[in-house]
Design a protein around this motif. Sequence first.
Motif: not given
Length: 151
Positions: A115-130
Amino acid sequence: MNDALVGVGVRTVTLGGLPLLVAAVPSGGAGGVLLDHVADRGLVVLPGVTGVELPRGARLGFVVDRTALRLVDEQDATLLRAPREGLDATWLDAALRLRGTMTVLGRDVEVDAELDVATLVARLDAAAGDGRVLGAIVGLLEERPTLPLFL
């Protein structure tokens, strides 16, 4: 805590020159115990990762030696272990220079090395929203071998 927690993925990256360690923790079982343990020691549920200032003062720390990186609690119990050769060199340099790292544990989040860093951070942001991401600034020290003293 168990000295070797199976099934936790660890990824180290730098964001704008700052070190970020991400651990993907499975829910339930030993993963749930780990998440409860780190929450009791100062990692907090994050509303997001991007643009969020992580709290300081976690009662946990990273220790890196010649073979491994370990997350330890105040009783020096090892909570996580990752081989040193798997750490990103830029991350390690930044974490040692700053004597700490942004630390994020995500419940059921993929942290594949591809995973590139931007995708990793996007996944973390989505998980944080949950409500599935805990984080804080966690200190780091390097154990250096010393020569024995003979008297």
